[in-house]
Design a protein around this motif. Structure first.
Motif, PDB file in Angstrom:
ATOM      1  N   PHE A 312       0.809  -1.215   0.000  1.00  0.00           N
ATOM      2  CA  PHE A 312       0.000   0.000   0.000  1.00  0.00           C
ATOM      3  C   PHE A 312       0.847   1.272   0.000  1.00  0.00           C
ATOM      4  O   PHE A 312       0.369   2.333  -0.397  1.00  0.00           O
ATOM      5  CB  PHE A 312      -0.947   0.008   1.201  1.00  0.00           C
ATOM      6  N   LYS A 313       2.081   1.154   0.422  1.00  0.00           N
ATOM      7  CA  LYS A 313       2.933   2.339   0.444  1.00  0.00           C
ATOM      8  C   LYS A 313       3.147   2.894  -0.954  1.00  0.00           C
ATOM      9  O   LYS A 313       3.461   4.083  -1.139  1.00  0.00           O
ATOM     10  CB  LYS A 313       4.272   2.003   1.099  1.00  0.00           C
ATOM     11  N   ALA A 314       2.935   2.037  -1.952  1.00  0.00           N
ATOM     12  CA  ALA A 314       3.099   2.471  -3.343  1.00  0.00           C
ATOM     13  C   ALA A 314       2.063   3.514  -3.748  1.00  0.00           C
ATOM     14  O   ALA A 314       2.258   4.229  -4.745  1.00  0.00           O
ATOM     15  CB  ALA A 314       3.010   1.260  -4.276  1.00  0.00           C
ATOM     16  N   ILE A 315       0.949   3.619  -3.013  1.00  0.00           N
ATOM     17  CA  ILE A 315      -0.067   4.617  -3.376  1.00  0.00           C
ATOM     18  C   ILE A 315       0.115   5.917  -2.596  1.00  0.00           C
ATOM     19  O   ILE A 315      -0.663   6.855  -2.772  1.00  0.00           O
ATOM     20  CB  ILE A 315      -1.500   4.085  -3.158  1.00  0.00           C
ATOM     21  N   VAL A 316       1.098   5.966  -1.719  1.00  0.00           N
ATOM     22  CA  VAL A 316       1.336   7.170  -0.922  1.00  0.00           C
ATOM     23  C   VAL A 316       2.165   8.152  -1.740  1.00  0.00           C
ATOM     24  O   VAL A 316       3.293   7.862  -2.134  1.00  0.00           O
ATOM     25  CB  VAL A 316       2.052   6.825   0.393  1.00  0.00           C
ATOM     26  N   ASP A 317       1.575   9.302  -2.025  1.00  0.00           N
ATOM     27  CA  ASP A 317       2.234  10.338  -2.814  1.00  0.00           C
ATOM     28  C   ASP A 317       2.283  11.634  -2.020  1.00  0.00           C
ATOM     29  O   ASP A 317       1.468  11.848  -1.113  1.00  0.00           O
ATOM     30  CB  ASP A 317       1.479  10.570  -4.119  1.00  0.00           C
ATOM     31  N   PRO A 318       3.224  12.513  -2.374  1.00  0.00           N
ATOM     32  CA  PRO A 318       3.253  13.822  -1.702  1.00  0.00           C
ATOM     33  C   PRO A 318       1.961  14.593  -1.953  1.00  0.00           C
ATOM     34  O   PRO A 318       1.305  14.425  -2.987  1.00  0.00           O
ATOM     35  CB  PRO A 318       4.445  14.524  -2.365  1.00  0.00           C
ATOM     36  N   LEU A 319       1.577  15.412  -0.986  1.00  0.00           N
ATOM     37  CA  LEU A 319       0.390  16.234  -1.174  1.00  0.00           C
ATOM     38  C   LEU A 319       0.609  17.206  -2.330  1.00  0.00           C
ATOM     39  O   LEU A 319       1.631  17.894  -2.377  1.00  0.00           O
ATOM     40  CB  LEU A 319       0.078  17.015   0.095  1.00  0.00           C
ATOM     41  N   GLY A 405      -6.292  15.902  -6.809  1.00  0.00           N
ATOM     42  CA  GLY A 405      -6.230  14.564  -6.230  1.00  0.00           C
ATOM     43  C   GLY A 405      -6.800  13.485  -7.115  1.00  0.00           C
ATOM     44  O   GLY A 405      -7.167  12.400  -6.638  1.00  0.00           O
ATOM     45  N   LEU A 406      -6.844  13.757  -8.428  1.00  0.00           N
ATOM     46  CA  LEU A 406      -7.518  12.850  -9.354  1.00  0.00           C
ATOM     47  C   LEU A 406      -6.551  12.018 -10.189  1.00  0.00           C
ATOM     48  O   LEU A 406      -6.794  10.840 -10.457  1.00  0.00           O
ATOM     49  CB  LEU A 406      -8.423  13.671 -10.276  1.00  0.00           C
ATOM     50  N   THR A 407      -5.438  12.616 -10.627  1.00  0.00           N
ATOM     51  CA  THR A 407      -4.526  11.963 -11.565  1.00  0.00           C
ATOM     52  C   THR A 407      -3.097  11.973 -11.031  1.00  0.00           C
ATOM     53  O   THR A 407      -2.777  12.611 -10.030  1.00  0.00           O
ATOM     54  CB  THR A 407      -4.569  12.673 -12.926  1.00  0.00           C
ATOM     55  N   TRP A 408      -2.241  11.255 -11.747  1.00  0.00           N
ATOM     56  CA  TRP A 408      -0.805  11.228 -11.483  1.00  0.00           C
ATOM     57  C   TRP A 408      -0.110  11.672 -12.767  1.00  0.00           C
ATOM     58  O   TRP A 408      -0.256  11.035 -13.816  1.00  0.00           O
ATOM     59  CB  TRP A 408      -0.332   9.821 -11.116  1.00  0.00           C
ATOM     60  N   ASN A 409       0.580  12.783 -12.710  1.00  0.00           N
ATOM     61  CA  ASN A 409       1.231  13.346 -13.907  1.00  0.00           C
ATOM     62  C   ASN A 409       0.248  13.487 -15.063  1.00  0.00           C
ATOM     63  O   ASN A 409       0.568  13.216 -16.229  1.00  0.00           O
ATOM     64  CB  ASN A 409       2.419  12.478 -14.335  1.00  0.00           C
ATOM     65  N   GLY A 410      -0.960  13.901 -14.705  1.00  0.00           N
ATOM     66  CA  GLY A 410      -1.982  14.157 -15.713  1.00  0.00           C
ATOM     67  C   GLY A 410      -2.702  12.938 -16.232  1.00  0.00           C
ATOM     68  O   GLY A 410      -3.546  13.060 -17.128  1.00  0.00           O
ATOM     69  N   LYS A 411      -2.419  11.749 -15.678  1.00  0.00           N
ATOM     70  CA  LYS A 411      -3.044  10.527 -16.175  1.00  0.00           C
ATOM     71  C   LYS A 411      -3.624   9.716 -15.011  1.00  0.00           C
ATOM     72  O   LYS A 411      -3.141   9.794 -13.887  1.00  0.00           O
ATOM     73  CB  LYS A 411      -2.028   9.669 -16.932  1.00  0.00           C
ATOM     74  N   LEU A 412      -4.642   8.940 -15.322  1.00  0.00           N
ATOM     75  CA  LEU A 412      -5.176   8.010 -14.337  1.00  0.00           C
ATOM     76  C   LEU A 412      -4.233   6.825 -14.202  1.00  0.00           C
ATOM     77  O   LEU A 412      -3.763   6.279 -15.203  1.00  0.00           O
ATOM     78  CB  LEU A 412      -6.561   7.515 -14.756  1.00  0.00           C
ATOM     79  N   ASN A 413      -3.951   6.429 -12.983  1.00  0.00           N
ATOM     80  CA  ASN A 413      -3.086   5.279 -12.718  1.00  0.00           C
ATOM     81  C   ASN A 413      -3.962   4.169 -12.151  1.00  0.00           C
ATOM     82  O   ASN A 413      -4.270   4.153 -10.961  1.00  0.00           O
ATOM     83  CB  ASN A 413      -1.984   5.665 -11.734  1.00  0.00           C
ATOM     84  N   THR A 558      -2.484   9.789   1.427  1.00  0.00           N
ATOM     85  CA  THR A 558      -2.123   9.227   0.124  1.00  0.00           C
ATOM     86  C   THR A 558      -1.938  10.272  -0.962  1.00  0.00           C
ATOM     87  O   THR A 558      -1.388   9.969  -2.023  1.00  0.00           O
ATOM     88  CB  THR A 558      -3.206   8.234  -0.343  1.00  0.00           C
ATOM     89  N   GLY A 559      -2.441  11.490  -0.746  1.00  0.00           N
ATOM     90  CA  GLY A 559      -2.328  12.529  -1.753  1.00  0.00           C
ATOM     91  C   GLY A 559      -3.370  12.443  -2.847  1.00  0.00           C
ATOM     92  O   GLY A 559      -3.336  13.243  -3.793  1.00  0.00           O
ATOM     93  N   ARG A 560      -4.295  11.501  -2.751  1.00  0.00           N
ATOM     94  CA  ARG A 560      -5.341  11.347  -3.764  1.00  0.00           C
ATOM     95  C   ARG A 560      -6.683  11.044  -3.093  1.00  0.00           C
ATOM     96  O   ARG A 560      -6.733  10.640  -1.937  1.00  0.00           O
ATOM     97  CB  ARG A 560      -4.993  10.229  -4.768  1.00  0.00           C
ATOM     98  N   ILE A 561      -7.773  11.185  -3.856  1.00  0.00           N
ATOM     99  CA  ILE A 561      -9.111  11.084  -3.268  1.00  0.00           C
ATOM    100  C   ILE A 561      -9.643   9.659  -3.217  1.00  0.00           C
ATOM    101  O   ILE A 561     -10.673   9.411  -2.570  1.00  0.00           O
ATOM    102  CB  ILE A 561     -10.111  11.955  -4.061  1.00  0.00           C
ATOM    103  N   TYR A 562      -8.987   8.707  -3.841  1.00  0.00           N
ATOM    104  CA  TYR A 562      -9.613   7.412  -4.093  1.00  0.00           C
ATOM    105  C   TYR A 562      -9.837   6.578  -2.831  1.00  0.00           C
ATOM    106  O   TYR A 562     -10.923   6.010  -2.643  1.00  0.00           O
ATOM    107  CB  TYR A 562      -8.784   6.627  -5.113  1.00  0.00           C
TER     108      TYR A 562
END
Length: 586
Positions: A312-319, A405-413, A558-562
């Motif tokens: 799960f740490k893989a989904i943790v991103d900077p705010l 909080g929707l995408t990563w580098n402009g794309k859905l992951n 996590t830096g994202r809304i999911y």
């Protein structure tokens, strides 16, 4: 954040669940003097019913005791009657606290078999530990109609009745007459929201003036509160009590519960002569509240520890950078966020009630109406977000999918989105496991008053899958709008958690005040046409307060809304589906 903090929170949460469960169990069993059994029994038509059976110590086939059938109201369950059942059982009565048809763990649909009252009384009378010549019936709201129907089917099968916030001659319940039902006490609170439906009077304080009640009491005069009319020995006794509480407030009122105790002590023979004023049930309510708060804390603690697991740490991103409203714009946005849901609650749920009928796919009317309201609110939030983004924000200052909080580098992951769902599912499953253990050890759940976190039946699981996706849409859109517009760079984690939880509930708190201040001052709700949804609105406060806190916490982690959106959808679909009525047979 230091994992040690979350380990400590986890220990505290588990201690709260354990202490709350121990306290609740001790009180509901009267410290070992009452045995509680979770029973199932089938009606002649094969429909399965659920109930809690309270058996006082020393009661047996050789020493049968008086019995009481206790039935809850609409979209509640057998546990809602705990205050009554605990006190009746302490006084030596065998108590059957029934799940109405289509409620709790009784099979649906709701309203079948006379709301379940007929089968409840039939089963109670079949027990050899019950004195069949000494049975009382107690029902709250729709449960009152259930016991009246049962009384009409078994006219010689009971001795007295307590109608809590209920009435005769409503929704299939037989009319009251000077002879029917036998020895009835009407406990109808001064601020009961359903006086118009029940007795035809706009103000609850005036029910004693209604022709309907006068016919029951066999008098042409206004009914005097506390005066016994008729004769107990002849079965024609009637009395009206009016505690200063609301319709659901009967369950938290020592006065309302005391009136029920007193009436059965007057009209049933046997039992223990404990004064009606001597009550302990509220300690059970405190115990399950402690456990409920521990459960909420457990979700946060478990989530805080799980995000440290490598998978799960893989989904943790900077705010991402905050690109939301500032200054007075932020306060306006907070006001709109807080107000839209409450302002549309009555209208959208009314629309849903007219558009959708109970069906195999959407079998729970209340859940369907909540879902319809939620999805429309999510779409309104999205529309306002898009208008603000494209029309009110300079292009150079706009945020994008990453900042929202929707995408990563402009794309859905999709891999990270999938792991976010797995994380949310693991948190909910761990929380559910604590409830399984609590149910096994203590025969309790997590609750306070009309808000409860209950185990789901297999039918509930199947139903939950049907509502999960539309409720996820709501929580996803609500989270997107919240973090796109309301994020502030100057808020720390816990401050943002608290502020967003407050934003989510302040409007519903205001709605309750708008409705109830006129009730407290002039005896009527501000909008008297919406008693049911006003009462359901109580539960929006804990549900959405927790939703705001959880979605904020996991966004910050996590830096994202999911994760927060998935978690809220799973958690609240569970709570709502398990806690309301099923209107279509499955």
């Amino acid at each position: 954040m230091n994992p040690k903090l979350f380990r400590n929170l986890l220990y505290i949460a588990l201690a709260m669940i354990l202490i709350g469960g121990l306290l609740a169990s001790a009180v509901q069993t009267d410290f070992g003097r009452v045995t509680i059994k979770d029973v199932r029994f089938a009606a002649p038509n094969g429909r399965l019913y659920s109930a809690l059976l309270y058996i006082p110590k020393g009661v047996s086939a050789e020493k049968p005791a008086p019995g009481i059938l206790a039935i809850h109201g609409y979209i509640n369950s057998r546990e809602t009657q705990d205050g009554f059942a605990i006190e009746f059982a302490r006084r030596g009565y065998v108590v059957l606290a029934l799940d109405q048809s289509g409620h709790g763990y009784s099979e649906g649909p709701a309203f079948a078999d006379g709301f379940g009252g007929i089968e409840g009384l039939r089963y109670l009378r079949s027990l050899d530990i019950v004195d069949k010549n000494n049975i009382g019936l107690e029902g709250h709201s729709m449960g009152g109609w259930a016991v009246l129907i049962a009384a009409s089917v078994f006219p010689d099968g009971y001795q007295s009745v307590v109608l809590q916030g209920s009435s005769t001659g409503t929704y299939g319940a037989p009319d009251g007459t000077p002879e029917f039902p036998r020895n009835v006490a009407v406990v109808f609170s001064q601020w009961d929201e359903f006086s118009g439906l029940m007795w035809g009077t706009p103000r609850a304080a005036d029910v004693g003036k209604s022709d309907k009640m006068k016919a029951l009491f066999n008098t042409q005069e206004d009914i005097q509160v506390g005066k016994i009319y008729g004769d107990i020995n002849a079965g024609t006794a009637r009395v009206l009590y009016q505690p200063r509480v609301s319709h659901p407030g009967d369950h938290l009122s020592q006065v309302a519960i005391g009136h029920a105790i007193d009436w059965f002590q007057k009209t049933l023979q046997g039992g223990n002569p404990i004064p009606a004023s001597s009550q302990i049930w509220y300690w059970k309510e405190i115990g399950t509240l402690i456990a409920l708060l521990g459960f909420f804390l457990f979700l946060v603690a478990a989530g805080g520890l799980l995000v440290e697991v490598p998978y799960f740490k893989a989904i943790v991103d900077p705010l991402p950078a905050a690109k939301g409203l500032t200054g007075w714009g932020w306060w306006l946005g907070a006001l709109l966020t807080a107000a839209i849901g409450p302002l549309t609650l009555f209208t959208f749920t009314t629309w849903a009630g007219k558009i959708f009928k109970a069906s195999w796919f959407f079998p729970q009317n209340i859940t369907t109406q909540v879902t319809f309201w939620a999805v429309l609110n999510g779409l309104i939030s999205l529309a306002l977000l898009l208008l603000w983004h494209f029309l009110l924000v300079k292009k150079s200052e706009r945020g994008g999918g990453d900042e929202y909080g929707l995408t990563w580098n402009g794309k859905l992951n999709w891999v990270k989105i999938g792991r976010s769902f797995v994380l949310a599912l693991c948190i909910v499953l761990l929380g559910y496991a604590t409830l399984l253990v609590t149910d096994f050890l203590f025969k309790t759940d997590y609750r306070f008053w009309v808000f409860a976190v209950k185990l789901m039946s297999p039918t509930h699981f199947a139903i939950a899958l049907r509502y999960l996706i539309p409720l996820f849409v709501y929580f996803f859109l609500a989270s997107l709008a919240l973090f796109a517009q309301m994020r502030r760079a100057d808020f720390g984690l816990w401050k943002e958690v608290a502020v967003n939880a407050l934003i989510f509930i302040v409007g519903y708190t205001a709605l309750q005040l708008v409705q109830y201040i006129p009730m407290w001052t002039r005896g009527m709700l501000f909008d008297p046409t919406q008693p049911l949804w006003t009462i359901i609105g109580y539960q929006f406060i804990p549900i959405l307060g927790l939703a705001g806190a959880l979605t904020t916490f996991f966004y910050r982690k996590t830096g994202r809304i999911y994760t927060g959106a998935f978690l809220n959808a799973l958690l609240f679909t569970w709570i709502v589906v398990a806690g309301t009525a099923t209107h279509f047979p499955l």
